[in-house]
Design a protein around this motif. Structure first.
Motif, PDB file in Angstrom:
ATOM      1  N   GLN A 116       7.392 -87.427  67.517  1.00 39.67           N
ATOM      2  CA  GLN A 116       8.360 -88.269  66.235  1.00 39.67           C
ATOM      3  C   GLN A 116       8.597 -87.003  65.528  1.00 39.67           C
ATOM      4  OE1 GLN A 116       4.224 -87.774  66.918  1.00 39.67           O
ATOM      5  NE2 GLN A 116       2.999 -87.912  64.866  1.00 39.67           N
ATOM      6  N   SER A 117       8.623 -85.431  66.021  1.00 39.21           N
ATOM      7  CA  SER A 117       9.173 -84.561  65.181  1.00 39.21           C
ATOM      8  C   SER A 117      10.874 -84.227  65.729  1.00 39.21           C
ATOM      9  CB  SER A 117       8.420 -83.451  64.964  1.00 39.21           C
ATOM     10  OG  SER A 117       7.672 -82.678  66.284  1.00 39.21           O
ATOM     11  N   HIS A 118      10.691 -84.316  67.331  1.00 37.00           N
ATOM     12  CA  HIS A 118      11.835 -83.407  68.489  1.00 37.00           C
ATOM     13  C   HIS A 118      13.189 -83.716  67.359  1.00 37.00           C
ATOM     14  CE1 HIS A 118      13.040 -81.958  71.766  1.00 37.00           C
ATOM     15  NE2 HIS A 118      13.719 -83.507  71.736  1.00 37.00           N
ATOM     16  N   LEU A 119      13.283 -85.320  67.257  1.00 36.20           N
ATOM     17  CA  LEU A 119      14.645 -85.553  67.237  1.00 36.20           C
ATOM     18  C   LEU A 119      14.487 -84.705  65.803  1.00 36.20           C
ATOM     19  CD1 LEU A 119      15.444 -89.028  68.173  1.00 36.20           C
ATOM     20  CD2 LEU A 119      16.291 -86.274  69.489  1.00 36.20           C
ATOM     21  N   GLU A 120      13.716 -85.235  64.841  1.00 43.14           N
ATOM     22  CA  GLU A 120      13.837 -85.125  63.634  1.00 43.14           C
ATOM     23  C   GLU A 120      13.832 -83.084  63.127  1.00 43.14           C
ATOM     24  OE1 GLU A 120      14.046 -86.108  59.190  1.00 43.14           O
ATOM     25  OE2 GLU A 120      13.802 -87.269  61.020  1.00 43.14           O
ATOM     26  N   LEU A 121      13.208 -82.663  64.378  1.00 41.49           N
ATOM     27  CA  LEU A 121      13.406 -81.027  63.347  1.00 41.49           C
ATOM     28  C   LEU A 121      15.487 -81.184  63.832  1.00 41.49           C
ATOM     29  CD1 LEU A 121      12.852 -78.525  63.160  1.00 41.49           C
ATOM     30  CD2 LEU A 121      11.933 -78.152  66.011  1.00 41.49           C
ATOM     31  N   PHE A 122      16.123 -81.389  65.157  1.00 39.15           N
ATOM     32  CA  PHE A 122      17.085 -81.097  65.150  1.00 39.15           C
ATOM     33  C   PHE A 122      18.255 -81.820  63.619  1.00 39.15           C
ATOM     34  CE2 PHE A 122      16.222 -80.928  69.746  1.00 39.15           C
ATOM     35  CZ  PHE A 122      16.864 -79.839  69.904  1.00 39.15           C
ATOM     36  N   ALA A 123      17.437 -82.609  63.315  1.00 37.53           N
ATOM     37  CA  ALA A 123      18.682 -83.413  62.200  1.00 37.53           C
ATOM     38  C   ALA A 123      18.438 -82.349  60.957  1.00 37.53           C
ATOM     39  CB  ALA A 123      18.183 -84.725  61.919  1.00 37.53           C
ATOM     40  N   GLU A 124      16.980 -82.080  61.352  1.00 32.50           N
ATOM     41  CA  GLU A 124      16.734 -81.291  59.709  1.00 32.50           C
ATOM     42  C   GLU A 124      18.004 -80.211  59.698  1.00 32.50           C
ATOM     43  OE1 GLU A 124      12.781 -81.363  57.628  1.00 32.50           O
ATOM     44  OE2 GLU A 124      12.660 -83.574  57.759  1.00 32.50           O
ATOM     45  N   LYS A 125      17.845 -80.169  60.474  1.00 34.47           N
ATOM     46  CA  LYS A 125      18.251 -78.381  60.895  1.00 34.47           C
ATOM     47  C   LYS A 125      19.663 -78.191  60.787  1.00 34.47           C
ATOM     48  CE  LYS A 125      18.575 -74.044  64.154  1.00 34.47           C
ATOM     49  NZ  LYS A 125      18.960 -73.119  62.608  1.00 34.47           N
ATOM     50  N   PHE A 126      19.980 -79.078  61.908  1.00 33.81           N
ATOM     51  CA  PHE A 126      21.303 -79.076  61.871  1.00 33.81           C
ATOM     52  C   PHE A 126      22.555 -80.703  61.036  1.00 33.81           C
ATOM     53  CE2 PHE A 126      20.234 -77.191  65.840  1.00 33.81           C
ATOM     54  CZ  PHE A 126      21.005 -75.942  65.701  1.00 33.81           C
ATOM     55  N   ALA A 127      22.167 -81.467  60.427  1.00 30.69           N
ATOM     56  CA  ALA A 127      23.054 -82.747  59.951  1.00 30.69           C
ATOM     57  C   ALA A 127      22.187 -82.679  58.460  1.00 30.69           C
ATOM     58  CB  ALA A 127      22.693 -84.027  60.541  1.00 30.69           C
ATOM     59  N   GLN A 128      20.586 -82.342  58.335  1.00 35.99           N
ATOM     60  CA  GLN A 128      20.991 -81.516  56.811  1.00 35.99           C
ATOM     61  C   GLN A 128      20.778 -80.101  56.536  1.00 35.99           C
ATOM     62  OE1 GLN A 128      17.192 -83.979  55.802  1.00 35.99           O
ATOM     63  NE2 GLN A 128      18.112 -85.441  57.786  1.00 35.99           N
ATOM     64  N   HIS A 129      20.963 -79.570  57.538  1.00 41.82           N
ATOM     65  CA  HIS A 129      20.869 -77.677  56.786  1.00 41.82           C
ATOM     66  C   HIS A 129      19.884 -77.442  55.739  1.00 41.82           C
ATOM     67  CE1 HIS A 129      25.400 -78.663  58.110  1.00 41.82           C
ATOM     68  NE2 HIS A 129      25.414 -79.740  57.626  1.00 41.82           N
ATOM     69  N   TYR A 130      18.591 -77.664  56.346  1.00 45.82           N
ATOM     70  CA  TYR A 130      17.800 -77.400  56.107  1.00 45.82           C
ATOM     71  C   TYR A 130      17.404 -75.670  56.533  1.00 45.82           C
ATOM     72  CZ  TYR A 130      15.047 -81.333  53.902  1.00 45.82           C
ATOM     73  OH  TYR A 130      14.651 -81.455  52.889  1.00 45.82           O
ATOM     74  N   PRO A 131      17.258 -74.479  56.290  1.00 41.52           N
ATOM     75  CA  PRO A 131      16.611 -73.724  56.738  1.00 41.52           C
ATOM     76  C   PRO A 131      15.745 -73.556  57.571  1.00 41.52           C
ATOM     77  CG  PRO A 131      16.247 -73.204  54.214  1.00 41.52           C
ATOM     78  CD  PRO A 131      16.537 -74.698  54.267  1.00 41.52           C
ATOM     79  N   ILE A 132      15.736 -73.903  58.428  1.00 42.47           N
ATOM     80  CA  ILE A 132      14.574 -73.677  59.809  1.00 42.47           C
ATOM     81  C   ILE A 132      15.163 -73.170  61.133  1.00 42.47           C
ATOM     82  CG2 ILE A 132      13.135 -75.371  61.323  1.00 42.47           C
ATOM     83  CD1 ILE A 132      14.916 -77.588  59.555  1.00 42.47           C
ATOM     84  N   ASN A 133      14.915 -71.529  60.779  1.00 42.08           N
ATOM     85  CA  ASN A 133      14.327 -69.802  61.632  1.00 42.08           C
ATOM     86  C   ASN A 133      13.822 -69.474  62.092  1.00 42.08           C
ATOM     87  OD1 ASN A 133      17.669 -70.958  61.820  1.00 42.08           O
ATOM     88  ND2 ASN A 133      17.368 -70.250  59.436  1.00 42.08           N
ATOM     89  N   THR A 134      12.586 -69.025  60.622  1.00 40.95           N
ATOM     90  CA  THR A 134      11.386 -68.586  61.363  1.00 40.95           C
ATOM     91  C   THR A 134      10.346 -69.799  61.208  1.00 40.95           C
ATOM     92  OG1 THR A 134      10.889 -68.467  58.859  1.00 40.95           O
ATOM     93  CG2 THR A 134      12.512 -66.908  59.877  1.00 40.95           C
ATOM     94  N   LEU A 135       9.234 -68.734  61.914  1.00 42.65           N
ATOM     95  CA  LEU A 135       7.743 -69.916  62.188  1.00 42.65           C
ATOM     96  C   LEU A 135       7.323 -70.167  60.622  1.00 42.65           C
ATOM     97  CD1 LEU A 135       6.119 -70.317  64.272  1.00 42.65           C
ATOM     98  CD2 LEU A 135       5.064 -68.305  64.072  1.00 42.65           C
ATOM     99  N   ASP A 136       7.350 -69.606  59.285  1.00 44.81           N
ATOM    100  CA  ASP A 136       6.847 -69.992  58.857  1.00 44.81           C
ATOM    101  C   ASP A 136       7.617 -70.988  57.762  1.00 44.81           C
ATOM    102  OD1 ASP A 136       4.773 -68.358  57.921  1.00 44.81           O
ATOM    103  OD2 ASP A 136       6.677 -66.119  56.599  1.00 44.81           O
ATOM    104  N   GLU A 137       9.374 -70.857  58.325  1.00 43.09           N
ATOM    105  CA  GLU A 137      10.130 -72.236  57.588  1.00 43.09           C
ATOM    106  C   GLU A 137       9.618 -73.431  59.151  1.00 43.09           C
ATOM    107  OE1 GLU A 137      14.009 -69.748  56.119  1.00 43.09           O
ATOM    108  OE2 GLU A 137      13.251 -70.381  58.278  1.00 43.09           O
ATOM    109  N   LEU A 138       9.156 -72.897  60.241  1.00 43.61           N
ATOM    110  CA  LEU A 138       8.882 -74.422  61.117  1.00 43.61           C
ATOM    111  C   LEU A 138       7.929 -74.295  60.555  1.00 43.61           C
ATOM    112  CD1 LEU A 138      10.144 -72.714  63.892  1.00 43.61           C
ATOM    113  CD2 LEU A 138      10.660 -74.935  63.468  1.00 43.61           C
ATOM    114  N   ALA A 139       7.028 -73.880  59.929  1.00 46.48           N
ATOM    115  CA  ALA A 139       5.934 -74.396  59.166  1.00 46.48           C
ATOM    116  C   ALA A 139       6.375 -75.640  58.409  1.00 46.48           C
ATOM    117  CB  ALA A 139       4.735 -73.430  58.741  1.00 46.48           C
ATOM    118  N   ASP A 140       6.643 -74.719  57.711  1.00 43.93           N
ATOM    119  CA  ASP A 140       6.852 -75.794  56.660  1.00 43.93           C
ATOM    120  C   ASP A 140       7.554 -77.444  57.002  1.00 43.93           C
ATOM    121  OD1 ASP A 140       6.704 -73.836  54.440  1.00 43.93           O
ATOM    122  OD2 ASP A 140       8.640 -72.622  54.430  1.00 43.93           O
TER     123      ASP A 140
END
Length: 215
Positions: A116-140
């Motif tokens: 359930q998270s695989h495609l959504e992670l790509f979407a939030e990082k690259f389409a919605q431009h969430y700051p998802i770069n560090t392990l802390d941000e991934l945990a968020d």
């Protein structure tokens, strides 16, 4: 031709990125050419698993925009494969920046939230431009989707995950993968210079049929 994304590994002491491309005899009758769209890897061939089915592996990273673009195509590919073929993902820790994404992948898989998270992670990082770069941000990110944050961090930083990353990277090296996304079929064939994501999918299906016929 779309640009393939390559990095240099700087963590996991002792792990060195070794990349090389090999080419064998071409087959003029085939729709794809040995040494161009794909290569046959040196024997002995090494698969990712021992499930006994023909195996398709996508080497990828959540830090790779090309993987993000390929992800929905890869999902359709996975669904289109015959029932006696298994599709697997292997994250490439090609740099310090990409290591957290590899940890996140294994943690999500162990915690049962990968599908359930695989495609959504790509979407939030690259389409919605969430700051998802560090392990802390991934945990968020995973916490926003109902995963206990502390449990995610515990698994992602565990010795078991570190060992898994090391084992998988050694296999990526043997497959001579130097960019993402890359497809490896049965530990025998590796995608090379393809012109589009659709061609990568079609090449994969052709290699799968070739391998099934050989069995």
């Amino acid at each position: 031709m779309f640009k393939r994304h390559a990095r240099t590994l700087v963590l996991l002491g002792g792990l060195l990125l070794a990349s090389a491309c090999t080419a064998s005899n071409s087959d003029a009758a085939a729709p794809y050419t040995e040494g161009q769209e794909y290569v046959t890897l040196p024997a002995p061939y090494q698969r990712y698993s021992d499930e006994g089915k023909v195996e398709v592996v996508e080497v990828f990273s959540y830090g790779c925009i090309h993987c993000a673009h390929f992800a929905p195509v890869a999902e359709q590919l996975r669904k289109a494969l015959p029932k006696d073929v298994v599709f697997k993902l292997v994250p490439a820790p090609f740099s310090a920046e990409w290591l957290p994404y590899a940890r996140a992948y294994y943690a999500a898989r162990q915690l049962g939230v990968l599908e359930q998270s695989h495609l959504e992670l790509f979407a939030e990082k690259f389409a919605q431009h969430y700051p998802i770069n560090t392990l802390d941000e991934l945990a968020d990110f995973y916490a926003r989707h109902g995963v206990n944050r502390d449990e995610f961090m515990r698994v992602a930083t565990s010795e078991a995950v570190t060992a898994q990353i090391k084992r998988d990277f050694e296999l990526i090296q043997k497959w001579q993968v130097d960019g993402t996304p890359t497809i490896v079929v049965d530990g025998k064939y590796r995608s090379a210079q393809v012109k589009s994501y659709d061609q990568l999918s079609a090449l994969t299906q052709w290699l799968v049929k070739r391998e099934l016929a050989g069995k």
